[in-house]
Design a protein around this motif. Structure first.
Motif, PDB file in Angstrom:
ATOM      1  N   ASP A  73     -18.510 -27.055 -10.571  1.00  0.00           N
ATOM      2  CA  ASP A  73     -17.714 -26.460 -11.646  1.00  0.00           C
ATOM      3  C   ASP A  73     -17.581 -24.957 -11.430  1.00  0.00           C
ATOM      4  OD1 ASP A  73     -19.382 -24.752 -13.575  1.00  0.00           O
ATOM      5  OD2 ASP A  73     -20.624 -26.545 -13.533  1.00  0.00           O
ATOM      6  N   LEU A  74     -16.526 -24.405 -12.000  1.00  0.00           N
ATOM      7  CA  LEU A  74     -16.221 -22.985 -11.868  1.00  0.00           C
ATOM      8  C   LEU A  74     -16.405 -22.277 -13.201  1.00  0.00           C
ATOM      9  CD1 LEU A  74     -13.063 -23.347  -9.594  1.00  0.00           C
ATOM     10  CD2 LEU A  74     -15.343 -22.558  -8.896  1.00  0.00           C
ATOM     11  N   GLY A  75     -17.491 -22.650 -13.891  1.00  0.00           N
ATOM     12  CA  GLY A  75     -17.821 -22.005 -15.148  1.00  0.00           C
ATOM     13  C   GLY A  75     -16.746 -22.222 -16.188  1.00  0.00           C
ATOM     14  N   PRO A  76     -16.154 -21.154 -16.721  1.00  0.00           N
ATOM     15  CA  PRO A  76     -15.175 -21.300 -17.807  1.00  0.00           C
ATOM     16  C   PRO A  76     -13.893 -22.009 -17.391  1.00  0.00           C
ATOM     17  CG  PRO A  76     -15.223 -19.035 -17.009  1.00  0.00           C
ATOM     18  CD  PRO A  76     -16.388 -19.739 -16.385  1.00  0.00           C
ATOM     19  N   LEU A  77     -13.659 -22.148 -16.093  1.00  0.00           N
ATOM     20  CA  LEU A  77     -12.484 -22.887 -15.617  1.00  0.00           C
ATOM     21  C   LEU A  77     -12.759 -24.373 -15.536  1.00  0.00           C
ATOM     22  CD1 LEU A  77     -11.349 -20.529 -12.713  1.00  0.00           C
ATOM     23  CD2 LEU A  77     -10.586 -20.523 -15.096  1.00  0.00           C
ATOM     24  N   GLY A  78     -14.000 -24.774 -15.700  1.00  0.00           N
ATOM     25  CA  GLY A  78     -14.361 -26.179 -15.598  1.00  0.00           C
ATOM     26  C   GLY A  78     -14.361 -26.637 -14.155  1.00  0.00           C
ATOM     27  N   ALA A  79     -14.071 -27.914 -13.969  1.00  0.00           N
ATOM     28  CA  ALA A  79     -14.117 -28.503 -12.632  1.00  0.00           C
ATOM     29  C   ALA A  79     -12.790 -28.408 -11.904  1.00  0.00           C
ATOM     30  CB  ALA A  79     -14.541 -29.970 -12.735  1.00  0.00           C
ATOM     31  N   ALA A  80     -11.719 -27.997 -12.570  1.00  0.00           N
ATOM     32  CA  ALA A  80     -10.406 -27.905 -11.928  1.00  0.00           C
ATOM     33  C   ALA A  80     -10.451 -26.885 -10.801  1.00  0.00           C
ATOM     34  CB  ALA A  80      -9.345 -27.521 -12.952  1.00  0.00           C
ATOM     35  N   ILE A  81     -10.138 -27.328  -9.606  1.00  0.00           N
ATOM     36  CA  ILE A  81     -10.314 -26.487  -8.423  1.00  0.00           C
ATOM     37  C   ILE A  81      -9.285 -25.362  -8.401  1.00  0.00           C
ATOM     38  CG2 ILE A  81      -8.805 -27.682  -6.773  1.00  0.00           C
ATOM     39  CD1 ILE A  81     -12.432 -26.510  -6.193  1.00  0.00           C
ATOM     40  N   ASN A  82      -9.715 -24.185  -7.979  1.00  0.00           N
ATOM     41  CA  ASN A  82      -8.834 -23.034  -7.830  1.00  0.00           C
ATOM     42  C   ASN A  82      -9.339 -22.206  -6.660  1.00  0.00           C
ATOM     43  OD1 ASN A  82      -8.222 -20.008  -8.379  1.00  0.00           O
ATOM     44  ND2 ASN A  82      -6.724 -21.099  -9.621  1.00  0.00           N
ATOM     45  N   VAL A  83      -8.494 -22.013  -5.665  1.00  0.00           N
ATOM     46  CA  VAL A  83      -8.909 -21.314  -4.445  1.00  0.00           C
ATOM     47  C   VAL A  83      -9.320 -19.885  -4.748  1.00  0.00           C
ATOM     48  CG1 VAL A  83      -8.116 -20.465  -2.200  1.00  0.00           C
ATOM     49  CG2 VAL A  83      -7.548 -22.784  -2.933  1.00  0.00           C
ATOM     50  N   SER A  84      -8.595 -19.237  -5.637  1.00  0.00           N
ATOM     51  CA  SER A  84      -8.902 -17.854  -5.987  1.00  0.00           C
ATOM     52  C   SER A  84     -10.289 -17.739  -6.610  1.00  0.00           C
ATOM     53  CB  SER A  84      -7.832 -17.321  -6.951  1.00  0.00           C
ATOM     54  OG  SER A  84      -8.064 -15.972  -7.269  1.00  0.00           O
ATOM     55  N   ALA A  85     -10.641 -18.695  -7.468  1.00  0.00           N
ATOM     56  CA  ALA A  85     -11.966 -18.683  -8.095  1.00  0.00           C
ATOM     57  C   ALA A  85     -13.063 -18.940  -7.070  1.00  0.00           C
ATOM     58  CB  ALA A  85     -12.026 -19.726  -9.206  1.00  0.00           C
ATOM     59  N   LEU A  86     -12.830 -19.883  -6.161  1.00  0.00           N
ATOM     60  CA  LEU A  86     -13.817 -20.145  -5.106  1.00  0.00           C
ATOM     61  C   LEU A  86     -14.017 -18.915  -4.231  1.00  0.00           C
ATOM     62  CD1 LEU A  86     -12.723 -23.719  -3.967  1.00  0.00           C
ATOM     63  CD2 LEU A  86     -14.836 -23.135  -5.161  1.00  0.00           C
ATOM     64  N   ARG A  87     -12.921 -18.271  -3.877  1.00  0.00           N
ATOM     65  CA  ARG A  87     -13.027 -17.072  -3.029  1.00  0.00           C
ATOM     66  C   ARG A  87     -13.803 -15.983  -3.748  1.00  0.00           C
ATOM     67  NH1 ARG A  87      -8.058 -16.525  -2.014  1.00  0.00           N
ATOM     68  NH2 ARG A  87      -7.972 -17.495   0.059  1.00  0.00           N
ATOM     69  N   HIS A  88     -13.586 -15.856  -5.040  1.00  0.00           N
ATOM     70  CA  HIS A  88     -14.318 -14.865  -5.835  1.00  0.00           C
ATOM     71  C   HIS A  88     -15.815 -15.133  -5.777  1.00  0.00           C
ATOM     72  CE1 HIS A  88     -15.097 -12.107  -9.192  1.00  0.00           C
ATOM     73  NE2 HIS A  88     -15.906 -13.042  -9.675  1.00  0.00           N
ATOM     74  N   GLN A  89     -16.216 -16.388  -5.937  1.00  0.00           N
ATOM     75  CA  GLN A  89     -17.634 -16.728  -5.865  1.00  0.00           C
ATOM     76  C   GLN A  89     -18.211 -16.412  -4.482  1.00  0.00           C
ATOM     77  OE1 GLN A  89     -18.285 -20.818  -7.057  1.00  0.00           O
ATOM     78  NE2 GLN A  89     -18.383 -20.258  -9.213  1.00  0.00           N
ATOM     79  N   LEU A  90     -17.495 -16.797  -3.451  1.00  0.00           N
ATOM     80  CA  LEU A  90     -18.016 -16.603  -2.094  1.00  0.00           C
ATOM     81  C   LEU A  90     -18.121 -15.119  -1.739  1.00  0.00           C
ATOM     82  CD1 LEU A  90     -16.174 -19.491  -0.220  1.00  0.00           C
ATOM     83  CD2 LEU A  90     -18.569 -19.411  -0.927  1.00  0.00           C
ATOM     84  N   ARG A  91     -17.207 -14.299  -2.232  1.00  0.00           N
ATOM     85  CA  ARG A  91     -17.306 -12.861  -1.987  1.00  0.00           C
ATOM     86  C   ARG A  91     -18.588 -12.294  -2.593  1.00  0.00           C
ATOM     87  NH1 ARG A  91     -11.093 -11.355  -3.611  1.00  0.00           N
ATOM     88  NH2 ARG A  91     -10.124 -11.598  -1.537  1.00  0.00           N
ATOM     89  N   MET A  92     -18.914 -12.728  -3.796  1.00  0.00           N
ATOM     90  CA  MET A  92     -20.131 -12.250  -4.440  1.00  0.00           C
ATOM     91  C   MET A  92     -21.363 -12.688  -3.651  1.00  0.00           C
ATOM     92  SD  MET A  92     -19.381 -12.696  -8.512  1.00  0.00           S
ATOM     93  CE  MET A  92     -20.779 -11.662  -8.948  1.00  0.00           C
ATOM     94  N   LEU A  93     -21.373 -13.929  -3.201  1.00  0.00           N
ATOM     95  CA  LEU A  93     -22.507 -14.440  -2.431  1.00  0.00           C
ATOM     96  C   LEU A  93     -22.616 -13.723  -1.087  1.00  0.00           C
ATOM     97  CD1 LEU A  93     -22.170 -18.245  -3.212  1.00  0.00           C
ATOM     98  CD2 LEU A  93     -23.908 -16.684  -4.098  1.00  0.00           C
TER      99      LEU A  93
END
Length: 813
Positions: free
Chosen positions: A329-349
């Motif tokens: 899951d992408l927190g407040p976005l739920g489980a709906a996949i979004n490339v921009s949200a995934l990229r944001h997470q990976l940048r932080m990591l």
């Protein structure tokens, strides 16, 4: 009349020949969907009227909109993997969100008559029944698995649009966390000629890798070739876009075996987290001079070795996994996949120094794997949380015997060409590990991995150390992976034949961002009236430990090959330690980063050790402790430097140096008895030569004055999908964070975009993510805005009673 018939037949033959040799197309089914929740009779039918249904865009998670409720999937269970023997009421275990029930989706699509047509689902939650033009085309129960079905025989041949209807059902007690609901990943229509490369139809390996040259072996499956002689022309294209190797081979598909080609790439650019170089193999399939199909395989050139006593080697270089586990899951976005949200997470990591991801405990979205290829993250891909023995009453065990191999094959075929994948996991803390015969099930799954991909080893997240050491379960695996039980690592190393140990799941330290409990001391299972956990990073679950223990194991022993921390980000559900009748908790506290994508203090502890290239200097806690004047407040510093000196209002509290007196002193600098007085805290860090090299300050905040907006984004793409994460801070007149402020903030977005969601990271907060308002949590929250499809400026306004409104403008282009 005879001439007319001949003409018509010639035209038909021409159409058939054209379709036979037509190139593949791929169409994403995003817009134009209709959705309703609830079981609807006849909804698969072509004459069914869905005009009153909701219009949605896929990917879509219908449950994330809430509301949160204690009674949503209320579970009265004993969590056996946590050693519970008696059932108790678990509140918020699946996030307190209404994911249980049936959902229907309908849309229409066009396909040229005579085409071979596949529907590809990257994931559908869950028990998907797929109908085309009123007829059931396929059923796939596992919501995390990508699957496809050949719908050629169901298509209209009269030029009419085709109806696609999908029925999904989430049963109660089918998950231990929030799984999402609906068509939460992408759906595609893939069309080809009759002779074609199937979905996930290539397997690429690099049998030899060196700095001088690499050998590349490409095996290409081709369907419906029969005895047609084929020519396969493949170009290997470098990261710079140049053709660096080519082969043109002619032959037949023998006994259904793939068409094999071998290549040499001179002086290859090797893939690694530090340099994620990617190549492409572009294959063209011909019959004579007629092009039948073109298929592209993206890959990387790299070698992996797991050596007894020595550890893990990538491209011949020894390294330890600095990994995290993440739910989908992408927190407040739920489980709906979004490339921009995934990229944001990976940048932080990536900034934290993380170099590996474990997909816990599910098959990932292909977008995540693709981004890990591009951004440089090694992956352990894991498919299952349970096998044939239940953890959840309606969990995957209901399908395991019939579906496990099919699910595994899909996963392996889909991701075996991705260089980021460096091992497979076959499961997580499965009850089957306790059984004397459990190793047989593990071998069944491991053998599938070896058969479909002999290039990568297999592990499993094991938590029952006594059982797996005694019954042969751990000895049978390629890589023994242990979830926690760090005190058993040396015993496992000595008893097991592999002579290496992986921390497949580590730490489970719990914390709430900006919350501090006194005294700052190690505590297992600590609970408080406010349902929060302390951010001194010393509290953990009964089965786990503080991070420092895992750091020390990785540092002291070559045979420990690294760790995957539970977890990188907070996720919806599993609100330990407040899962037993402790509502309103609805999200985990395990994350190094909270549900709002704001780093907790622990982020900087990991960064100080994992990020070898950048400076880290972080002070905790905040310095607003009204009512504590004259009392001791513990102050910690996380830094990559060996020592530091602490000052409060100019008074020195002395210099601390990292040492081995306790495991905490090895990685943290701590002053446990700092007398609180309002004012300024300063820390000066010193290098190994005793030279002052860095300084950090924090101040007692005054009265809240205005709102501050911060973002790393400078612009957005006008694609209707791109997101920007904006950190909202309540600050005093001088810009100091007000760390105890919890006021309601309101959001408005104007111009070339829209408000998408917000979150504050508070696991007890029941504010809905999709409404344009949210309470601050310890002075902060995150607003997510989404670009529109037209260029222009997006303006975010954030307001609150008593504070000056803040504005942020982002170009959308």
């Amino acid at each position: 009349m005879k001439l007319k018939k001949t003409y018509v037949m010639a035209c038909l033959l021409g159409c058939l020949v054209g379709n036979l040799y037509a190139q593949r197309t791929e169409m994403l089914l995003e817009k134009g969907w209709k959705f309703t929740k609830g079981d609807v009779s006849g909804a698969e039918g072509t004459s069914f009227n869905d005009t009153h249904w909701e219009s949605v865009v896929v990917p879509h998670d219908w449950a994330i909109y809430g509301p949160f409720d204690r009674n949503n999937d209320l579970q009265n269970v004993a969590v056996t993997q946590n050693f519970e023997k008696e059932a108790s009421v678990k509140t918020g275990r699946t996030g307190g969100l209404p994911y249980v029930g049936v959902g229907w989706y309908r849309t229409r699509f066009d396909v040229e008559p005579g085409r071979q047509t596949m529907l590809v689902f990257d994931g559908a939650m869950s028990e998907a029944k797929v109908y085309v033009n009123g007829k059931e085309a396929c059923f796939w129960p596992f919501g995390y698995n990508s699957f496809y079905c050949d719908v050629t025989s169901f298509l209209n041949h009269d030029g009419k649009q085709n109806l696609l209807a999908v029925r999904l059902e989430n049963r109660p007690q089918s998950s231990r966390w929030y799984p999402g609901a609906g068509l939460y990943r992408n759906v595609r229509v893939v069309t080809t000629g009759q002779i074609h490369v199937p979905v996930w139809g290539t397997q690429l390996t690099t049998p030899h890798v060196s700095e001088d040259y690499a050998s590349v072996c490409l095996r290409t499956s081709v369907e419906n070739a029969g005895r047609t002689e084929l020519t396969v022309q493949t170009d290997i294209i470098s990261p710079e876009g140049k053709v660096v190797s080519s082969k043109k081979n002619k032959g037949y598909i023998n006994h259904g075996l793939p068409f094999t080609q071998n290549f040499i790439v001179e002086h290859p650019a090797l893939w690694s987290p530090e340099s994620p170089s990617l190549y492409r193999a572009v294959s063209k399939i011909y019959s004579g001079d007629t092009l039948l199909d073109t298929y592209t395989t993206r890959f990387g050139i790299r070698s992996i070795e797991y050596i007894a006593d020595k550890g893990f080697f990538l491209n011949g270089k020894h390294r330890k996994f600095q990994g995290v586990c993440n739910h989908h899951d992408l927190g407040p976005l739920g489980a709906a996949i979004n490339v921009s949200a995934l990229r944001h997470q990976l940048r932080m990591l990536k900034d934290m120094g993380c170099d590996a991801i474990r997909t816990a405990h599910n098959m990932p979205a292909p977008e995540l794997v693709s981004l890990c290829d591009e951004m440089g993250f090694m992956m352990m891909i894991e498919p299952f949380d349970e096998w044939d023995i239940a953890k959840c009453e309606n969990g995957y065990h209901r399908f395991f015997n019939e579906w496990a191999e099919r699910d595994m094959v899909n996963m392996l075929h889909q991701y075996r060409n991705n260089p980021c994948v460096v091992m497979w996991s076959i499961g997580n803390e499965v009850p089957t590990q306790w059984s004397a015969e459990g190793y047989k099930v593990a071998k069944f799954l491991q053998d599938i991995c070896h058969r479909e991909d002999p290039t990568r080893p297999v592990t499993c997240g094991m938590d029952q150390v006594d059982s797996v050491l005694d019954n042969g379960f751990a000895a049978m695996l390629d890589i023994p992976g242990f979830n926690y039980r760090a005190h058993r690592y040396e015993e496992a190393y000595e008893r097991l034949p592999q002579n290496i140990v992986l921390g497949s799941e580590t730490s489970s330290t719990v914390s709430s961002r900006g919350v501090y409990k006194f005294p700052a001391e190690r505590k297992a299972g600590a609970m408080y009236d406010d349902h929060q956990s302390s951010s001194y990073d010393l509290e953990y679950c009964s089965w786990s430990n503080i991070p420092d223990i895992d750091f020390a194991l990785a540092e002291d022993y070559d045979w420990t090959i690294g760790q995957f921390v539970w977890t990188g980000f907070d996720y919806l559900g599993e609100p330990s330690p407040y899962d037993t009748n402790a509502w309103p908790n609805h999200s985990s506290m395990f994350g190094i980063i909270d549900l709002a994508s704001i780093p907790k203090d622990r982020y900087y502890l990991y960064r100080s050790i994992w990020n070898k290239d950048e400076e880290t200097l972080h002070i905790l806690p905040h310095w607003n402790w009204e009512g504590y004047e004259g009392k001791p407040i513990p102050v910690f510093v996380y830094t990559n430097y060996p020592s530091a000196e602490l000052f409060v209002n100019g008074k020195s509290y002395g210099r601390q140096t990292k040492n081995r007196q306790t495991v905490e002193n090895r990685y943290r600098l701590m002053w446990h008895n700092v007398t609180y007085e309002p004012g300024g805290v300063k820390v000066i860090a010193y290098d190994a030569d005793g030279k002052a090299v860095a300084e950090k300050k924090l101040h007692t905040a005054g009265k809240p004055h205005h709102i501050e907006l911060q973002t790393d984004y400078t612009s957005l793409k006008a694609d209707g999908k791109d997101l920007a994460y904006v950190t909202v801070r309540v600050v005093d007149k001088e810009g100091n964070l007000c760390p105890t402020d919890g006021r309601l903030l309101n959001f408005r977005v104007k111009g070339a975009g829209s408000y998408r969601a917000s979150a504050n990271g508070d696991p007890t907060c029941l504010d809905l993510f999709h409404l344009p308002q949210m309470h601050a949590f310890n002075g902060m929250l995150t607003v997510i805005v989404q670009a529109g499809e037209t260029a222009g400026n997006l303006e975010l306004q954030v307001s609150a009673k008593g504070l000056k409104t803040a504005r942020l403008v982002l170009p959308v282009q």
